[in-house]
Design an enzyme around this catalytic site. Structure first.
Site: not given
Ligand SMILES: Cc1cc2nc3c(=O)[nH]c(=O)nc-3n(C[C@H](O)[C@H](O)[C@H](O)COP(=O)(O)O)c2cc1C
Length: 333
Positions: A18-19, A72, A102, A141, A205-206
């Site tokens: 989720p982002m 979410q 968050c 999460k 993560g990453d």
């Molecule tokens: C622009 C952005 C918005 C995000 N919004 C959420 C969100 O709405 N809910 C959530 O659980 N995590 C949110 N995250 C965290 C991501 O879901 C994820 O946990 C985090 O980016 C690490 O994973 P990655 O390294 O694959 O990006 C957000 C991350 C980014 C970069």
């Protein structure tokens, strides 16, 4: 198979994270088409849903082809979370996910998101309120803990499982880390290897390459991987990881023609979904990622983000395709 409740998943599922302001239906379309097995909406405020705020309501929307999809929610008040869960259920998603990760101040200050990591009793009460208010499978999460001194993910995992959570995604950072440093997957593995834990544990993560995904799968033994940033402008990451995990072969990167075609499809879906003005405006944040790795792309990109008309954008995209047609992406990947 790491199924979530009755939802059948492939042997090693890849989840789209989720982002906020990213994971909307136009973005999710590309990820689904390139192999994301489970997708989530961006987080939605429980209070916003109850107030019937248009922005929160719109985030509930999804298409049938997106299933299995999770909605979410976040919040720090039990009653509000319970009511929000009932509202979410009326839209009939496959899952309801709670955000306890968050790190953003405006969320944490309200005792929501990662703020709850400082008060596991509250986390458990909020989760129980949600689980009791819906028939949907509830997933969570979260992060490793509030900071390095208070890592509590093992306790959190056990207690959430005990109150009915059906899967847990762990982002291998603390709240204090925000997005800095490296995600620590060894603590995710510790939860996975805890003999008390029987729900699926997804690592996050990453992960940004097929090689890393396979390495982490083997080294940390998680049930699946959630991918966020690496999918922005590069939905092919899902297909590439799947292929590598299954065959040990690295797929060729998408050609410039494919990149432009998927970018255009995203743009059209964005316009369809949000209307012309907002659709074009909100697409601007994605161009950098679709065009990543192309040398001297800045000038083209500047043109793209200044266009207000679909035909102009089309012309710029066409020009980019022509300019880079013989460029092999692998050189920069
Ligand atoms: C622009 C952005 C918005 C995000 N919004 C959420 C969100 O709405 N809910 C959530 O659980 N995590 C949110 N995250 C965290 C991501 O879901 C994820 O946990 C985090 O980016 C690490 O994973 P990655 O390294 O694959 O990006 C957000 C991350 C980014 C970069």
């Amino acid at each position: 198979m790491p199924n979530i409740a009755h939802i059948q998943l492939p042997e090693f599922p890849l989840l789209l994270a989720p982002m906020e302001d990213v994971s909307d239906p136009p973005f999710r379309l590309g990820c689904k088409q390139q192999g994301a097995d489970v997708m989530y909406t961006e987080f939605i405020s429980s209070e916003g849903l109850i107030r019937d705020a248009i922005k929160s309501r719109q985030k509930l929307d999804f298409f049938e082809y997106e299933r299995p999809i999770g909605i979410q929610i976040f919040g720090g008040d039990e009653e509000a979370m319970a009511m929000a869960a009932r509202i979410v259920e009326t839209t009939n998603p496959d899952l309801l996910d709670i955000n306890f990760g968050c790190p953003v101040k405006k969320v944490v200050c309200k005792g929501a998101g990662a703020g709850v990591l400082k008060d596991v009793d509250l986390m458990v009460r909020l989760t129980t309120a949600v689980v009791k208010s819906t028939k949907l499978p509830v997933t969570v999460k979260t992060r490793l803990g509030w900071d390095d001194q208070s890592i509590n993910i093992e306790e959190v995992a056990e207690r959430l499982q005990d109150v009915g959570v059906q899967a847990l995604t762990i982002h291998g950072r603390t709240r204090a880390q925000l997005y800095k440093g490296e995600a620590d997957w060894s603590l995710i593995a510790k939860v996975k290897n805890n003999s008390r834990i029987h729900i699926p544990i997804f690592g996050n993560g990453d992960v940004d390459s097929p090689q890393k995904a396979l390495l982490y799968k083997n080294r940390y033994g998680v049930d699946g991987i959630m991918i966020g940033r690496a999918a922005i402008g590069y939905p092919w990451i899902f297909k590439e990881i799947k292929h590598y995990v299954q065959t040990g072969e690295i797929l060729d990167p998408p050609t410039i023609e494919e990149r432009i075609a998927v970018c255009k499809k995203h743009l059209l879906a964005s316009i369809d979904w949000k209307g012309t003005i907002l659709g074009i405006l909100e697409m601007r944040r994605h161009y950098t990622n679709y065009l990543k790795g192309l040398p001297n792309i800045k000038e083209h990109r500047m043109k793209l983000v200044n266009c207000t008309d679909i035909n102009e954008i089309d012309a710029v995209l066409h020009n980019i395709q022509k300019t880079y047609t013989n460029f092999v992406m692998q050189e920069v990947a």
